[in-house]
Design a protein around this motif. Sequence first.
Motif, PDB file in Angstrom:
ATOM      1  N   MET A 108     -22.980   5.430   8.707  1.00 49.01           N
ATOM      2  CA  MET A 108     -23.646   4.114   9.367  1.00 49.01           C
ATOM      3  C   MET A 108     -23.839   3.170   8.231  1.00 49.01           C
ATOM      4  N   PRO A 109     -23.709   1.983   8.840  1.00 45.25           N
ATOM      5  CA  PRO A 109     -24.140   0.816   8.002  1.00 45.25           C
ATOM      6  C   PRO A 109     -25.424   0.819   6.800  1.00 45.25           C
ATOM      7  N   ALA A 110     -25.005   0.618   5.780  1.00 43.61           N
ATOM      8  CA  ALA A 110     -26.031   0.650   4.562  1.00 43.61           C
ATOM      9  C   ALA A 110     -27.112  -0.693   4.798  1.00 43.61           C
ATOM     10  N   ASN A 111     -26.670  -1.724   5.515  1.00 41.04           N
ATOM     11  CA  ASN A 111     -27.263  -3.148   5.438  1.00 41.04           C
ATOM     12  C   ASN A 111     -27.350  -3.545   6.928  1.00 41.04           C
ATOM     13  N   PRO A 112     -28.206  -4.338   7.290  1.00 42.42           N
ATOM     14  CA  PRO A 112     -28.272  -4.957   8.937  1.00 42.42           C
ATOM     15  C   PRO A 112     -26.701  -5.360   9.068  1.00 42.42           C
ATOM     16  N   ILE A 144     -29.635  -1.838  12.446  1.00 42.37           N
ATOM     17  CA  ILE A 144     -30.475  -1.487  11.210  1.00 42.37           C
ATOM     18  C   ILE A 144     -30.868   0.001  11.469  1.00 42.37           C
ATOM     19  N   PRO A 145     -29.792   0.801  11.410  1.00 47.22           N
ATOM     20  CA  PRO A 145     -30.303   2.451  11.707  1.00 47.22           C
ATOM     21  C   PRO A 145     -31.419   2.991  10.840  1.00 47.22           C
ATOM     22  N   PHE A 146     -32.316   3.437  11.861  1.00 45.12           N
ATOM     23  CA  PHE A 146     -33.453   4.263  11.490  1.00 45.12           C
ATOM     24  C   PHE A 146     -34.576   3.313  11.731  1.00 45.12           C
ATOM     25  N   ALA A 147     -34.393   2.026  11.656  1.00 43.04           N
ATOM     26  CA  ALA A 147     -35.734   0.979  11.395  1.00 43.04           C
ATOM     27  C   ALA A 147     -36.642   1.082  12.709  1.00 43.04           C
ATOM     28  N   GLY A 153     -41.552  -4.994  11.765  1.00 46.75           N
ATOM     29  CA  GLY A 153     -42.404  -6.033  12.095  1.00 46.75           C
ATOM     30  C   GLY A 153     -42.084  -6.636  13.590  1.00 46.75           C
ATOM     31  N   LEU A 154     -40.943  -6.135  14.076  1.00 46.25           N
ATOM     32  CA  LEU A 154     -40.337  -6.645  15.423  1.00 46.25           C
ATOM     33  C   LEU A 154     -41.120  -5.965  16.880  1.00 46.25           C
ATOM     34  N   PRO A 155     -41.227  -6.512  17.798  1.00 50.12           N
ATOM     35  CA  PRO A 155     -42.079  -5.733  19.087  1.00 50.12           C
ATOM     36  C   PRO A 155     -40.745  -4.946  19.533  1.00 50.12           C
ATOM     37  N   ILE A 156     -41.343  -3.915  20.518  1.00 48.10           N
ATOM     38  CA  ILE A 156     -40.522  -3.303  21.028  1.00 48.10           C
ATOM     39  C   ILE A 156     -39.813  -3.516  22.470  1.00 48.10           C
ATOM     40  N   ARG A 157     -40.234  -4.909  22.490  1.00 49.85           N
ATOM     41  CA  ARG A 157     -39.551  -5.619  23.842  1.00 49.85           C
ATOM     42  C   ARG A 157     -39.757  -7.223  23.467  1.00 49.85           C
ATOM     43  N   PRO A 169     -35.556   2.130  18.476  1.00 48.45           N
ATOM     44  CA  PRO A 169     -36.185   2.216  17.042  1.00 48.45           C
ATOM     45  C   PRO A 169     -36.409   3.657  16.601  1.00 48.45           C
ATOM     46  N   GLY A 170     -36.227   3.921  15.377  1.00 50.74           N
ATOM     47  CA  GLY A 170     -36.146   5.032  14.737  1.00 50.74           C
ATOM     48  C   GLY A 170     -35.070   6.058  14.720  1.00 50.74           C
ATOM     49  N   THR A 171     -33.918   5.526  15.476  1.00 50.27           N
ATOM     50  CA  THR A 171     -32.730   6.152  15.691  1.00 50.27           C
ATOM     51  C   THR A 171     -31.549   5.722  15.067  1.00 50.27           C
ATOM     52  N   HIS A 172     -30.642   6.522  15.076  1.00 48.30           N
ATOM     53  CA  HIS A 172     -29.494   5.940  14.241  1.00 48.30           C
ATOM     54  C   HIS A 172     -28.774   4.802  14.861  1.00 48.30           C
ATOM     55  N   ARG A 173     -29.267   4.364  16.150  1.00 49.85           N
ATOM     56  CA  ARG A 173     -28.696   3.127  16.943  1.00 49.85           C
ATOM     57  C   ARG A 173     -30.037   2.092  17.003  1.00 49.85           C
ATOM     58  N   ALA A 174     -30.802   2.178  16.044  1.00 45.14           N
ATOM     59  CA  ALA A 174     -31.803   1.061  16.067  1.00 45.14           C
ATOM     60  C   ALA A 174     -31.228  -0.262  15.756  1.00 45.14           C
ATOM     61  N   HIS A 175     -31.552  -1.049  16.446  1.00 48.94           N
ATOM     62  CA  HIS A 175     -31.039  -2.453  16.486  1.00 48.94           C
ATOM     63  C   HIS A 175     -31.865  -3.533  16.789  1.00 48.94           C
ATOM     64  N   ILE A 176     -31.607  -4.878  16.707  1.00 44.32           N
ATOM     65  CA  ILE A 176     -32.360  -6.093  17.053  1.00 44.32           C
ATOM     66  C   ILE A 176     -31.652  -6.793  18.068  1.00 44.32           C
ATOM     67  N   MET A 177     -32.144  -6.898  19.107  1.00 44.99           N
ATOM     68  CA  MET A 177     -31.775  -7.548  20.275  1.00 44.99           C
ATOM     69  C   MET A 177     -32.042  -8.945  20.084  1.00 44.99           C
ATOM     70  N   ILE A 178     -30.986  -9.745  20.247  1.00 45.51           N
ATOM     71  CA  ILE A 178     -31.161 -11.179  20.690  1.00 45.51           C
ATOM     72  C   ILE A 178     -30.392 -11.699  21.481  1.00 45.51           C
ATOM     73  N   SER A 179     -31.183 -12.035  22.912  1.00 50.74           N
ATOM     74  CA  SER A 179     -30.456 -12.461  23.995  1.00 50.74           C
ATOM     75  C   SER A 179     -30.834 -13.988  24.269  1.00 50.74           C
ATOM     76  N   PRO A 180     -30.363 -14.863  23.884  1.00 46.58           N
ATOM     77  CA  PRO A 180     -30.875 -16.376  24.082  1.00 46.58           C
ATOM     78  C   PRO A 180     -31.108 -16.634  25.304  1.00 46.58           C
TER      79      PRO A 180
END
Length: 183
Positions: A108-112, A144-147, A153-157, A169-180
């Motif tokens: 998995m990626p080491a960085n975002p 951002i795996p496992f973030a 500091g991000l919300p879950i919705r 969150p907390g999984t290998h597939r953790a990711h920040i969603m940005i949907s303009p």
Amino acid sequence: MFFYSEAQVASSREQIAIAVKAAPPEKQAAAKVYGYNQQGEMVLMRAGSNEMICVADDPAKEGFQVVCYHRDLEPFMNRGNELRKEGKRPDEIFAIREKEAKAGTLKMPANPTTLHVLYGGNDVKYNTETDEVENARLRYVVYIPFATAESTGLPIRPLVPGGPWIMDPGTHRAHIMISPDYN
């Protein structure tokens, strides 16, 4: 100009032109591009020389979606494609990749790391004269795996339309969603 969904399989040139539209403009010319042949198989359409990998719209799926992602996501994406070819369901794919990522056998990626998604419904149009895609929207996914919400500091919705939030969150597939919000 044609409605994208009207084309069975676009030409290689068109698939490349459309796929790279999801990438930042300065990255499009040198991105690696995968598309689909007449048999519906994903194939390399163009070798790239930068860090971006783009995938053309799958003509077998409803609606329109092209993606471009950083090369550090390639093992994750390839593993998902392999498991789909084996007939695994989305929940099985998630569980298998989660186990493999935790074991260190799935790199998995080491960085975002960002995935850009250009998507829309059956009203998406491709202008063959200008290579422009019309009626599509862009969404950004920063892996951002496992973030977790606590570590970022991000919300879950989303708290506001189009606001960033952390998914899985907390999984290998953790990711920040940005949907303009395009409204």
